[in-house]
Design an enzyme around this catalytic site. Structure first.
Site, PDB file in Angstrom:
ATOM      1  N   CYS A  63       0.853  -1.196   0.000  1.00 35.02           N
ATOM      2  CA  CYS A  63       0.000   0.000   0.000  1.00 35.02           C
ATOM      3  C   CYS A  63       0.894   1.253   0.000  1.00 35.02           C
ATOM      4  CB  CYS A  63      -0.908  -0.018   1.222  1.00 35.02           C
ATOM      5  SG  CYS A  63      -1.731  -1.612   1.464  1.00 35.02           S
ATOM      6  N   CYS A 103      -9.680   0.595  19.266  1.00 32.71           N
ATOM      7  CA  CYS A 103      -9.455  -0.011  17.938  1.00 32.71           C
ATOM      8  C   CYS A 103      -8.037  -0.562  17.876  1.00 32.71           C
ATOM      9  CB  CYS A 103      -9.601   1.022  16.841  1.00 32.71           C
ATOM     10  SG  CYS A 103     -11.097   2.011  16.941  1.00 32.71           S
TER      11      CYS A 103
HETATM   12 FE1  SF4 Z   1      -1.306  -2.147   3.633  1.00 30.23          FE
HETATM   13 FE2  SF4 Z   1      -2.343  -2.568   6.113  1.00 30.23          FE
HETATM   14 FE3  SF4 Z   1      -0.003  -3.644   5.422  1.00 30.23          FE
HETATM   15 FE4  SF4 Z   1      -0.151  -1.022   5.741  1.00 30.23          FE
HETATM   16  S1  SF4 Z   1      -0.447  -2.544   7.323  1.00 30.23           S
HETATM   17  S2  SF4 Z   1       0.911  -2.111   4.070  1.00 30.23           S
HETATM   18  S3  SF4 Z   1      -2.239  -0.628   5.019  1.00 30.23           S
HETATM   19  S4  SF4 Z   1      -1.988  -4.095   4.485  1.00 30.23           S
END
Ligand code: SF4
Ligand code: SAM
Ligand code: DTB
Length: 344
Positions: A63, A103
């Site tokens: 991401c 959370c």
């Molecule tokens: Fe993607 Fe979540 Fe991993 Fe970050 S923690 S790279 S947002 S999958």
């Protein structure tokens, strides 16, 4: 002009209607969003959620916004899954500071069953403190979503992040459909859905409109809709990108509230870089949830005392009894938090 009936719940939004909302003059847009909001909520209340990263860094996904991906050099110290006692202490502190939801986020593509068992232990312990619980652990199988629901988890966070069209510029290691599939498992298990996205990633205005259309046209509106403003972290591919205009950010919030009026719309990541005046415009546009606490997952958030002081200046207040709460069996409501009707 779009037929805007403030407060109505629809799942059949067309893209041209969403664009028409974005094109409204700001006074009309804010007025419509605030009217829609008041059909479903007390406009003074703001729900407070505190975040904790229970497993940090070394995530295999790519991401482009995320400091926790193993592919980017962001100087983050990786950590294994935290012990339950550490998580519980943090939850108790969050509750004492006034949060109603805790959370827990893990930098996983998807949880392994042995990890899920430990997260379930944490959820049960946090819930027993009288807090709402939310976890975000990546992609889930149907039986994993069911196990979390059986343990009493309230919310599962899994974001669509952006429009289907822009998505491939941001993530290559999982598809948009993978995300929709996980959201389906979460919904079918009876969990409440926390699902939103990120703006300020270099997307076009039409990507923001399409992202909101995707969210509002889900079979049920996510009960919680976090709108994140990208927190730029050195070493990630999106560091240095032009930020979104703050008024365009406010418009995105207002349109989200008009399209999903019964949902909590959260002004999520990115508040630290935002003036209190812009945050106030977001509240006027229907924001009624924030991340509360000095840290998000790996980056910082405004100090909790500053947030309480801002709410006080605005004549607003922390929400004491969240709308969709199911308390754990045997857990009484917090006596310090009188029900809304008694305080009004
Ligand atoms: Fe993607 Fe979540 Fe991993 Fe970050 S923690 S790279 S947002 S999958
Ligand atoms: N790994 C899990 C996943 O991606 O599903 C859960 C944790 S992940 C950090 C949760 C969400 O945080 C992402 O979907 C994204 O929307 C948001 N996020 C991550 N990094 C961000 C950043 N730098 N700025 C704003 N939001 C961010
Ligand atoms: C969401 O929509 N935003 C949160 C939460 N869900 C898990 C995460 C924000 C992360 C911001 C960057 C960081 O602190 O690592």
């Amino acid at each position: 002009m779009t037929d805007v009936r403030p407060g109505a719940l629809r799942h059949d939004w067309r893209l041209d209607e969403v664009h028409a909302l974005f094109a409204l003059d700001l006074p009309s847009l804010i007025h419509t969003a605030q009217s829609a909001h008041r059909e479903h909520f007390d406009a003074r209340d703001v729900q407070l959620s505190t975040l904790l990263s229970i497993k940090t860094g070394a995530c295999p996904e790519d991401c482009a916004y995320c400091p926790q991906s193993v592919r980017f050099e962001t100087g983050l110290d990786r950590e294994t899954l935290l012990p339950k006692s550490h998580v519980l202490d943090a939850a108790k502190r969050a509750k004492a500071a006034g949060a109603t939801r805790f959370c827990m986020g893990a930098a996983w593509r998807s949880p392994k069953d042995r990890d899920l068992a430990q997260v379930i232990d944490m959820v049960e312990a946090v819930k027993a403190e009288g807090l709402e619980t939310c976890v975000t652990l990546g992609m889930l199988k149907a039986r994993q979503a069911q196990a979390l629901a059986d343990a009493g988890l309230d919310y599962y966070n899994h974001n669509l992040d952006t429009s289907p069209e822009y998505y491939e510029q941001i993530i290559s290691t999982r598809t948009y459909q993978d995300r929709l599939d996980t959201l389906g498992h979460v919904r079918e298990a009876g969990l409440k859905v926390c699902c939103g996205g990120i703006v300020g990633m270099g997307e076009q205005p039409t990507d923001r409109a399409e992202m909101l259309r995707q969210l509002a046209n889900l079979p049920e509106h996510p009960q919680s809709v976090p709108i994140n403003n990208l927190v730029q972290v050195e070493g990630t591919p999106l560091a240095g990108i032009d930020p979104i205009d703050e008024i365009d950010f406010v418009r995105t919030i207002a349109v989200a509230k008009i399209m999903m009026p019964a949902s909590y719309v959260r002004l999520a990541a990115g508040r630290e870089e935002m003036s209190e005046a812009t945050q106030t415009l977001c509240f006027l546009a229907g924001v009624n949830s924030i991340f509360y606490g000095d840290e998000l997952l790996t980056t910082s958030n405004p100090a909790h005392k500053a947030d309480l002081a801002l709410l006080e200046r605005l004549g607003m207040r922390p929400e004491s009894t969240p709308k969709y709460t199911d308390l754990a069996p045997g857990v009484a409501p917090d006596p310090e938090h009188a029900p809304q009707a008694e305080r009004a």
